[in-house]
Design a protein around this motif. Structure first.
Motif, PDB file in Angstrom:
ATOM      1  N   MET A   8      52.101  46.774  33.288  1.00  0.00           N
ATOM      2  CA  MET A   8      52.819  47.172  34.491  1.00  0.00           C
ATOM      3  C   MET A   8      54.099  47.893  34.100  1.00  0.00           C
ATOM      4  N   SER A   9      54.416  49.000  34.744  1.00  0.00           N
ATOM      5  CA  SER A   9      55.619  49.753  34.431  1.00  0.00           C
ATOM      6  C   SER A   9      56.845  49.037  34.989  1.00  0.00           C
ATOM      7  N   ASP A  10      58.050  49.425  34.475  1.00  0.00           N
ATOM      8  CA  ASP A  10      59.284  48.839  34.975  1.00  0.00           C
ATOM      9  C   ASP A  10      59.439  49.105  36.471  1.00  0.00           C
ATOM     10  N   GLY A  33      59.571  46.280  39.716  1.00  0.00           N
ATOM     11  CA  GLY A  33      60.625  46.176  40.707  1.00  0.00           C
ATOM     12  C   GLY A  33      60.143  46.326  42.129  1.00  0.00           C
ATOM     13  N   GLN A  34      58.873  46.638  42.319  1.00  0.00           N
ATOM     14  CA  GLN A  34      58.329  46.808  43.655  1.00  0.00           C
ATOM     15  C   GLN A  34      57.778  45.495  44.186  1.00  0.00           C
ATOM     16  N   SER A  35      57.786  45.336  45.493  1.00  0.00           N
ATOM     17  CA  SER A  35      57.163  44.170  46.102  1.00  0.00           C
ATOM     18  C   SER A  35      55.649  44.325  46.033  1.00  0.00           C
ATOM     19  N   VAL A  36      54.949  43.210  46.224  1.00  0.00           N
ATOM     20  CA  VAL A  36      53.485  43.262  46.250  1.00  0.00           C
ATOM     21  C   VAL A  36      53.008  44.201  47.354  1.00  0.00           C
ATOM     22  N   SER A  37      53.652  44.164  48.501  1.00  0.00           N
ATOM     23  CA  SER A  37      53.262  45.023  49.626  1.00  0.00           C
ATOM     24  C   SER A  37      53.416  46.497  49.266  1.00  0.00           C
ATOM     25  N   ASP A  38      54.517  46.840  48.586  1.00  0.00           N
ATOM     26  CA  ASP A  38      54.727  48.224  48.176  1.00  0.00           C
ATOM     27  C   ASP A  38      53.645  48.672  47.199  1.00  0.00           C
ATOM     28  N   GLN A  39      53.301  47.813  46.265  1.00  0.00           N
ATOM     29  CA  GLN A  39      52.274  48.160  45.280  1.00  0.00           C
ATOM     30  C   GLN A  39      50.904  48.302  45.941  1.00  0.00           C
ATOM     31  N   LEU A  40      50.599  47.419  46.877  1.00  0.00           N
ATOM     32  CA  LEU A  40      49.337  47.533  47.600  1.00  0.00           C
ATOM     33  C   LEU A  40      49.268  48.860  48.337  1.00  0.00           C
ATOM     34  N   LYS A  63      47.199  45.940  40.928  1.00  0.00           N
ATOM     35  CA  LYS A  63      46.104  46.916  40.949  1.00  0.00           C
ATOM     36  C   LYS A  63      44.789  46.277  40.535  1.00  0.00           C
ATOM     37  N   THR A  64      44.796  45.572  39.398  1.00  0.00           N
ATOM     38  CA  THR A  64      43.570  44.929  38.929  1.00  0.00           C
ATOM     39  C   THR A  64      43.074  43.901  39.941  1.00  0.00           C
ATOM     40  N   GLY A  65      44.004  43.134  40.497  1.00  0.00           N
ATOM     41  CA  GLY A  65      43.616  42.132  41.484  1.00  0.00           C
ATOM     42  C   GLY A  65      43.017  42.744  42.730  1.00  0.00           C
ATOM     43  N   LEU A  66      43.580  43.859  43.180  1.00  0.00           N
ATOM     44  CA  LEU A  66      43.080  44.541  44.370  1.00  0.00           C
ATOM     45  C   LEU A  66      41.642  45.002  44.165  1.00  0.00           C
ATOM     46  N   TYR A  67      41.368  45.610  43.018  1.00  0.00           N
ATOM     47  CA  TYR A  67      40.012  46.082  42.735  1.00  0.00           C
ATOM     48  C   TYR A  67      39.053  44.902  42.519  1.00  0.00           C
ATOM     49  N   ARG A  68      39.572  43.821  41.957  1.00  0.00           N
ATOM     50  CA  ARG A  68      38.725  42.638  41.766  1.00  0.00           C
ATOM     51  C   ARG A  68      38.291  42.065  43.109  1.00  0.00           C
ATOM     52  N   VAL A  69      39.207  42.028  44.068  1.00  0.00           N
ATOM     53  CA  VAL A  69      38.858  41.529  45.401  1.00  0.00           C
ATOM     54  C   VAL A  69      37.808  42.431  46.047  1.00  0.00           C
ATOM     55  N   LEU A  70      38.004  43.756  45.937  1.00  0.00           N
ATOM     56  CA  LEU A  70      37.012  44.673  46.491  1.00  0.00           C
ATOM     57  C   LEU A  70      35.654  44.467  45.835  1.00  0.00           C
ATOM     58  N   TYR A  71      35.654  44.347  44.511  1.00  0.00           N
ATOM     59  CA  TYR A  71      34.384  44.154  43.809  1.00  0.00           C
ATOM     60  C   TYR A  71      33.692  42.878  44.293  1.00  0.00           C
ATOM     61  N   GLY A  72      34.461  41.804  44.485  1.00  0.00           N
ATOM     62  CA  GLY A  72      33.871  40.557  44.950  1.00  0.00           C
ATOM     63  C   GLY A  72      33.201  40.707  46.304  1.00  0.00           C
ATOM     64  N   ASP A 120      45.338  35.779  52.023  1.00  0.00           N
ATOM     65  CA  ASP A 120      45.563  34.834  50.930  1.00  0.00           C
ATOM     66  C   ASP A 120      46.039  35.585  49.686  1.00  0.00           C
ATOM     67  N   ARG A 121      47.350  35.653  49.494  1.00  0.00           N
ATOM     68  CA  ARG A 121      47.917  36.374  48.354  1.00  0.00           C
ATOM     69  C   ARG A 121      47.562  35.713  47.018  1.00  0.00           C
ATOM     70  N   SER A 122      47.129  34.468  47.044  1.00  0.00           N
ATOM     71  CA  SER A 122      46.825  33.761  45.795  1.00  0.00           C
ATOM     72  C   SER A 122      45.642  34.381  45.050  1.00  0.00           C
ATOM     73  N   VAL A 123      44.837  35.212  45.740  1.00  0.00           N
ATOM     74  CA  VAL A 123      43.710  35.853  45.053  1.00  0.00           C
ATOM     75  C   VAL A 123      44.194  36.833  43.985  1.00  0.00           C
ATOM     76  N   LEU A 124      45.487  37.176  44.016  1.00  0.00           N
ATOM     77  CA  LEU A 124      46.057  38.078  43.017  1.00  0.00           C
ATOM     78  C   LEU A 124      46.694  37.328  41.850  1.00  0.00           C
ATOM     79  N   ASP A 125      46.738  36.005  41.927  1.00  0.00           N
ATOM     80  CA  ASP A 125      47.412  35.224  40.897  1.00  0.00           C
ATOM     81  C   ASP A 125      46.803  35.477  39.518  1.00  0.00           C
ATOM     82  N   GLY A 126      47.674  35.647  38.539  1.00  0.00           N
ATOM     83  CA  GLY A 126      47.219  35.830  37.154  1.00  0.00           C
ATOM     84  C   GLY A 126      46.844  37.244  36.807  1.00  0.00           C
ATOM     85  N   MET A 127      46.988  38.188  37.749  1.00  0.00           N
ATOM     86  CA  MET A 127      46.631  39.584  37.503  1.00  0.00           C
ATOM     87  C   MET A 127      47.715  40.494  38.033  1.00  0.00           C
ATOM     88  N   ASP A 128      47.789  41.711  37.490  1.00  0.00           N
ATOM     89  CA  ASP A 128      48.652  42.694  38.121  1.00  0.00           C
ATOM     90  C   ASP A 128      48.014  43.096  39.450  1.00  0.00           C
TER      91      ASP A 128
END
Length: 269
Positions: free
Chosen positions: A1-3, A7-14, A59-68, A49-57
């Motif tokens: 993840m870049s600096d 510094g961005q919120s999860v909502s901004d990154q989404l 972007k990766t978490g977002l694509y993982r949820v879509l894949y699921g 449920d924001r916890s589905v992103l736990d343990g991942m950046d």
């Protein structure tokens, strides 16, 4: 993840990644409408449920949820599909499980093998093998004729070389909207590969709409330096999209995917 991302919120990154998630989902389904529905479902799941992103950046978490969601739905054929498009979907279903998904993640979305492994739930070695398998299987895709609409000569020649090396026949290169229509009438292509901004300041979107109006539905791939502008989900937009600067891998993957599909939605500026 870049600096900056840190510094961005999860909502901004989404918000930043959603347009590219649409690109991936559209390539999976071959359809703007179906792809955008999958992308929206992924975003909704995260908002619930924001916890589905736990343990991942993010972007990766977002694509993982879509894949699921995609995997649990069984990569479905849209209801009411018939004719060539239904055959295309069935052809895709015969490919090695997860191989096409992995190839798109690697070539179009730029994920590492490690991230792909996280997204689809395999180990890194299997992710590499899935991409390799997909390359072999997609190389056997339907051969056909391709029209190139591109006003930059070097780019046009590069794309022509890539497409030709894949075994497809290039019908010609058009630099303007009028040239594209004339070329399409003279030699009807199976697939159109088009830039957005053309030499005479005409629109590649308008050229494609003219062609589809005259020639009937066929797959289209757009190439643009500003993909976010065509990934809003607010109006008819492309199912297949490559960003400039592109790689040879991206062109090969997009052309192979698009050749499986027999239609694309008409676009509007």
């Amino acid at each position: 993840m870049s600096d900056q991302q840190a510094g961005q919120s999860v909502s901004d990154q989404l918000g930043h990644y959603i347009p590219f998630l649409r690109r991936y989902a559209r390539a999976l389904t071959g359809s703007q409408s179906s792809g955008d529905q999958f992308a929206a479902a992924a975003l909704e799941a995260i908002l619930v449920d924001r916890s589905v992103l736990d343990g991942m950046d993010v972007k990766t978490g977002l694509y993982r949820v879509l894949y699921g969601i995609w995997a649990s739905a069984g990569a479905p054929i849209e209801e009411g599909e018939a004719g060539p498009r239904a055959k295309a979907q069935k052809h895709l279903a015969k490919l090695t499980n997860n191989s096409r998904e992995a190839l798109l993640l690697y070539t179009i979305e730029g994920f590492s093998y490690r991230d792909i492994a996280t997204i689809i739930g395999v180990d890194k070695t299997e992710a590499e093998e899935l991409v390799s398998v997909a390359r072999r299987e997609m190389a056997d895709s339907v051969m056909g004729s391709v029209m190139i609409i591109e006003d930059e000569a070097i780019i046009a020649m590069d794309i022509e070389s890539i497409v030709g090396d894949m075994g497809h026949r290039v019908t010609g290169i058009a630099r303007t909207r009028d040239e594209a229509v004339e070329l399409g009438r003279a030699d009807v292509p199976d697939l159109i590969l088009a830039d957005i901004q053309l030499a005479d300041n005409s629109s590649g979107i308008d050229a494609v709409n003219d062609l589809l109006g005259e020639l009937g539905e066929r797959p289209v791939i757009f190439i643009t330096a500003f993909p976010e502008r065509l990934l809003t989900g607010d109006k008819p937009e492309p199912a297949f999209l490559i960003s400039k600067p592109y790689t040879e891998d991206q062109v090969i993957s997009a052309v192979s995917q698009a050749m499986f599909f027999s239609s694309t939605e008409t676009l509007h500026v």
